[in-house]
Motif scaffolding. Structure first.
Motif, PDB file in Angstrom:
ATOM      1  N   ASP A  68      25.537  21.231  12.741  1.00 13.75           N
ATOM      2  CA  ASP A  68      25.801  22.658  12.587  1.00 13.75           C
ATOM      3  C   ASP A  68      27.118  22.997  13.264  1.00 13.75           C
ATOM      4  O   ASP A  68      27.249  22.880  14.482  1.00 13.75           O
ATOM      5  N   THR A  69      28.111  23.411  12.469  1.00 12.12           N
ATOM      6  CA  THR A  69      29.425  23.763  13.018  1.00 12.12           C
ATOM      7  C   THR A  69      29.619  25.272  13.148  1.00 12.12           C
ATOM      8  O   THR A  69      30.693  25.715  13.546  1.00 12.12           O
ATOM      9  N   SER A  70      28.612  26.045  12.818  1.00 10.50           N
ATOM     10  CA  SER A  70      28.779  27.499  12.810  1.00 10.50           C
ATOM     11  C   SER A  70      29.051  28.058  14.204  1.00 10.50           C
ATOM     12  O   SER A  70      29.596  29.158  14.332  1.00 10.50           O
ATOM     13  N   ARG A  71      28.669  27.308  15.263  1.00  2.00           N
ATOM     14  CA  ARG A  71      28.881  27.793  16.625  1.00  2.00           C
ATOM     15  C   ARG A  71      30.098  27.155  17.280  1.00  2.00           C
ATOM     16  O   ARG A  71      30.222  27.196  18.499  1.00  2.00           O
ATOM     17  N   LYS A 106      20.124  14.632  13.525  1.00  2.00           N
ATOM     18  CA  LYS A 106      19.382  15.790  13.043  1.00  2.00           C
ATOM     19  C   LYS A 106      19.370  16.909  14.076  1.00  2.00           C
ATOM     20  O   LYS A 106      19.164  16.687  15.262  1.00  2.00           O
ATOM     21  N   ASN A 107      19.585  18.126  13.575  1.00  2.00           N
ATOM     22  CA  ASN A 107      19.490  19.341  14.389  1.00  2.00           C
ATOM     23  C   ASN A 107      20.486  19.380  15.537  1.00  2.00           C
ATOM     24  O   ASN A 107      20.248  20.032  16.549  1.00  2.00           O
ATOM     25  N   LEU A 108      21.614  18.684  15.387  1.00  2.00           N
ATOM     26  CA  LEU A 108      22.648  18.751  16.403  1.00  2.00           C
ATOM     27  C   LEU A 108      23.644  19.855  16.063  1.00  2.00           C
ATOM     28  O   LEU A 108      23.909  20.143  14.895  1.00  2.00           O
ATOM     29  N   CYS A 109      24.183  20.479  17.104  1.00  2.00           N
ATOM     30  CA  CYS A 109      25.267  21.442  16.960  1.00  2.00           C
ATOM     31  C   CYS A 109      26.551  20.797  17.472  1.00  2.00           C
ATOM     32  O   CYS A 109      26.525  19.811  18.206  1.00  2.00           O
ATOM     33  N   VAL A 110      27.670  21.387  17.115  1.00  2.00           N
ATOM     34  CA  VAL A 110      28.938  20.835  17.569  1.00  2.00           C
ATOM     35  C   VAL A 110      29.052  20.879  19.092  1.00  2.00           C
ATOM     36  O   VAL A 110      29.742  20.072  19.707  1.00  2.00           O
ATOM     37  N   SER A 111      28.315  21.789  19.735  1.00  2.00           N
ATOM     38  CA  SER A 111      28.343  21.876  21.195  1.00  2.00           C
ATOM     39  C   SER A 111      27.658  20.690  21.867  1.00  2.00           C
ATOM     40  O   SER A 111      27.774  20.503  23.080  1.00  2.00           O
ATOM     41  N   ASP A 112      26.941  19.869  21.090  1.00  2.00           N
ATOM     42  CA  ASP A 112      26.322  18.667  21.645  1.00  2.00           C
ATOM     43  C   ASP A 112      27.326  17.524  21.783  1.00  2.00           C
ATOM     44  O   ASP A 112      26.983  16.465  22.322  1.00  2.00           O
ATOM     45  N   ASP A 163      44.036  30.375   0.465  1.00  3.08           N
ATOM     46  CA  ASP A 163      44.005  31.778   0.886  1.00  3.08           C
ATOM     47  C   ASP A 163      42.557  32.238   0.986  1.00  3.08           C
ATOM     48  O   ASP A 163      42.104  33.109   0.236  1.00  3.08           O
ATOM     49  N   PRO A 164      41.784  31.675   1.916  1.00  2.00           N
ATOM     50  CA  PRO A 164      40.342  31.976   1.966  1.00  2.00           C
ATOM     51  C   PRO A 164      40.058  33.339   2.574  1.00  2.00           C
ATOM     52  O   PRO A 164      40.769  33.808   3.467  1.00  2.00           O
ATOM     53  N   ILE A 165      39.008  33.968   2.073  1.00  2.55           N
ATOM     54  CA  ILE A 165      38.527  35.208   2.691  1.00  2.55           C
ATOM     55  C   ILE A 165      37.041  35.095   3.040  1.00  2.55           C
ATOM     56  O   ILE A 165      36.473  36.014   3.624  1.00  2.55           O
ATOM     57  N   ALA A 166      36.427  33.951   2.682  1.00  2.00           N
ATOM     58  CA  ALA A 166      35.005  33.759   2.971  1.00  2.00           C
ATOM     59  C   ALA A 166      34.696  32.275   2.990  1.00  2.00           C
ATOM     60  O   ALA A 166      35.503  31.443   2.562  1.00  2.00           O
ATOM     61  N   SER A 167      33.516  31.955   3.504  1.00  2.00           N
ATOM     62  CA  SER A 167      33.047  30.564   3.449  1.00  2.00           C
ATOM     63  C   SER A 167      31.634  30.542   2.901  1.00  2.00           C
ATOM     64  O   SER A 167      30.875  31.507   3.011  1.00  2.00           O
ATOM     65  N   LEU A 168      31.293  29.415   2.304  1.00  3.25           N
ATOM     66  CA  LEU A 168      29.928  29.125   1.881  1.00  3.25           C
ATOM     67  C   LEU A 168      29.577  27.791   2.510  1.00  3.25           C
ATOM     68  O   LEU A 168      30.229  26.779   2.229  1.00  3.25           O
ATOM     69  N   HIS A 169      28.570  27.772   3.376  1.00  3.16           N
ATOM     70  CA  HIS A 169      28.266  26.535   4.083  1.00  3.16           C
ATOM     71  C   HIS A 169      26.763  26.368   4.266  1.00  3.16           C
ATOM     72  O   HIS A 169      25.995  27.326   4.245  1.00  3.16           O
ATOM     73  N   PHE A 170      26.372  25.103   4.448  1.00  3.42           N
ATOM     74  CA  PHE A 170      24.969  24.771   4.660  1.00  3.42           C
ATOM     75  C   PHE A 170      24.679  24.744   6.148  1.00  3.42           C
ATOM     76  O   PHE A 170      25.399  24.104   6.925  1.00  3.42           O
ATOM     77  N   ASN A 171      23.650  25.481   6.563  1.00  6.69           N
ATOM     78  CA  ASN A 171      23.211  25.490   7.956  1.00  6.69           C
ATOM     79  C   ASN A 171      22.034  24.524   8.081  1.00  6.69           C
ATOM     80  O   ASN A 171      20.934  24.821   7.624  1.00  6.69           O
ATOM     81  N   PRO A 172      22.255  23.344   8.699  1.00  8.15           N
ATOM     82  CA  PRO A 172      21.188  22.341   8.752  1.00  8.15           C
ATOM     83  C   PRO A 172      20.052  22.716   9.691  1.00  8.15           C
ATOM     84  O   PRO A 172      18.954  22.181   9.574  1.00  8.15           O
ATOM     85  N   VAL A 173      20.311  23.617  10.624  1.00 11.48           N
ATOM     86  CA  VAL A 173      19.267  24.015  11.567  1.00 11.48           C
ATOM     87  C   VAL A 173      18.178  24.795  10.846  1.00 11.48           C
ATOM     88  O   VAL A 173      16.979  24.544  11.011  1.00 11.48           O
ATOM     89  N   ASN A 174      18.600  25.759   9.994  1.00 17.21           N
ATOM     90  CA  ASN A 174      17.645  26.588   9.252  1.00 17.21           C
ATOM     91  C   ASN A 174      17.377  26.085   7.840  1.00 17.21           C
ATOM     92  O   ASN A 174      16.485  26.580   7.153  1.00 17.21           O
ATOM     93  N   GLY A 175      18.199  25.118   7.390  1.00 12.22           N
ATOM     94  CA  GLY A 175      18.029  24.594   6.040  1.00 12.22           C
ATOM     95  C   GLY A 175      18.393  25.583   4.959  1.00 12.22           C
ATOM     96  O   GLY A 175      17.783  25.582   3.884  1.00 12.22           O
TER      97      GLY A 175
END
Length: 332
Positions: free
Chosen positions: A288-291, A187-193, A126-138
């Motif tokens: 990076d899966t944020s996008r 390194k520095n890849l997004c899911v859109s790649d 029952d999530p209401i938030a996420s905590l994740h690592f953004n590899p682009v910004n570190g």
């Protein structure tokens, strides 16, 4: 997770990869306020294979009653008794000597939960938030699921940040910087790649997703959230075939999506977060899966644009004028 037992507290003291013990408020990783404790008293450090302690003080550090030679590394063992400043001062016990690990520490129980690259809070059911690592910004990012638009509900959190979610509270414990051993090719890849290939059953009750880049193929297990991604993929493909400009491709009104998919906004947002977590758990930390799903006011779209949809072995083609689906055999 490596830890010491505090002489006056039941909760363990978790160790940073380089952990300082001294009396400086706001600077020491572990602060001891006794007058004989030096400004920089001792350091406990992970070498890559084991833990050592080093005395840096004027008044001394003792391991099992033996005073350490100043500035000389002393290997630690489970059960070692440490005293600082005087041999008769309160004893700190070495409880655990596992490698350093990032944790979420429960503020009520003191228990540490190993931190994954993508966490759903307060739990996965029952999530209401996420905590994740953004590899682009570190950086680590805490984000509410029901945020109004991309980024507006997200904030950067750092070591020792307090995180309150529902009735739970944690302290973020970052034992070391994010691993730098990830393959350079990622390194520095997004899911859109990646190229996203959807394989849909005849009645669309099952949707499988494959991510592809160069010679790599990653097949993800069928999940309910894949149908949402399929829905957004069809909207983007349709706009691509209409020659819509890339910045305007694939946007779908959120209220329209919830009506057509028969789900609530909260359920939609939860599915997006679960899709991001599934991909993050399956790919190296540097992705990076944020996008995966992009947002703007009251609209969303699939972040990727390299898309294929198959029903069995036949590739689905979207008619730009009608939005209807047709299928053609997959090329041999």
């Amino acid at each position: 997770m490596a830890s010491l037992q505090h002489p006056d507290q039941d909760q363990p003291v978790y160790l940073m990869a380089h952990h300082t013990i001294d009396r400086r408020q706001g600077v020491a990783d572990t602060r001891i306020t006794l007058p004989e404790i030096s400004g920089i008293h001792a350091a406990v450090q992970w070498t890559g294979s084991h833990w050592i302690i080093r005395d840096l003080s004027r008044n001394g550090t003792w391991v099992n009653g033996q005073q350490l030679i100043p500035a000389k590394n002393q290997p630690l063992n489970i059960g070692d008794a440490l005293t600082f400043g005087r041999a008769t001062n309160p004893v700190w016990k070495v409880e655990n000597l596992d490698p350093p690990e990032n944790l979420l520490i429960d503020l009520h129980t003191g228990e540490g939960m190993p931190l994954e690259s993508y966490h759903l809070l307060p739990d996965e059911h029952d999530p209401i938030a996420s905590l994740h690592f953004n590899p682009v910004n570190g950086v680590w990012v805490y984000e509410l699921i029901e945020g109004p638009a991309h980024g507006e509900s997200a904030k950067v959190v750092t070591h020792n940040s307090r995180i309150d979610c529902a009735r739970s509270s944690w302290r973020l414990f970052l034992a070391a910087s994010q691993s730098t051993t990830t393959e350079l090719s990622f390194k520095n890849l997004c899911v859109s790649d990646f190229r996203l290939r959807f394989t849909v059953s005849h009645h669309e009750e099952h949707v499988q997703l494959q991510l592809a880049k160069d010679d790599m193929r990653l097949d993800l297990a069928a999940r309910t959230h894949n149908y949402l991604l399929l829905y957004l993929a069809r909207a983007r493909i349709r706009d691509i075939r209409r020659n819509v400009d890339a910045p305007d491709q694939g946007w779908v009104a959120i209220d329209l999506a919830t009506r057509e998919l028969g789900i609530t906004v909260n359920h939609l947002n939860t599915q997006i977060f679960r899709a991001r977590k599934q991909i993050a758990d399956s790919l190296p930390d540097a992705i990076d899966t944020s996008r995966l799903v992009e947002r703007r006011a009251y609209e969303m779209r699939l972040g990727g644009y390299m898309l294929d949809i198959f029903k069995g072995s036949q590739k689905e083609e979207l008619e730009a004028s009608t939005g209807e689906y047709a299928v053609e055999p997959e090329p041999a």
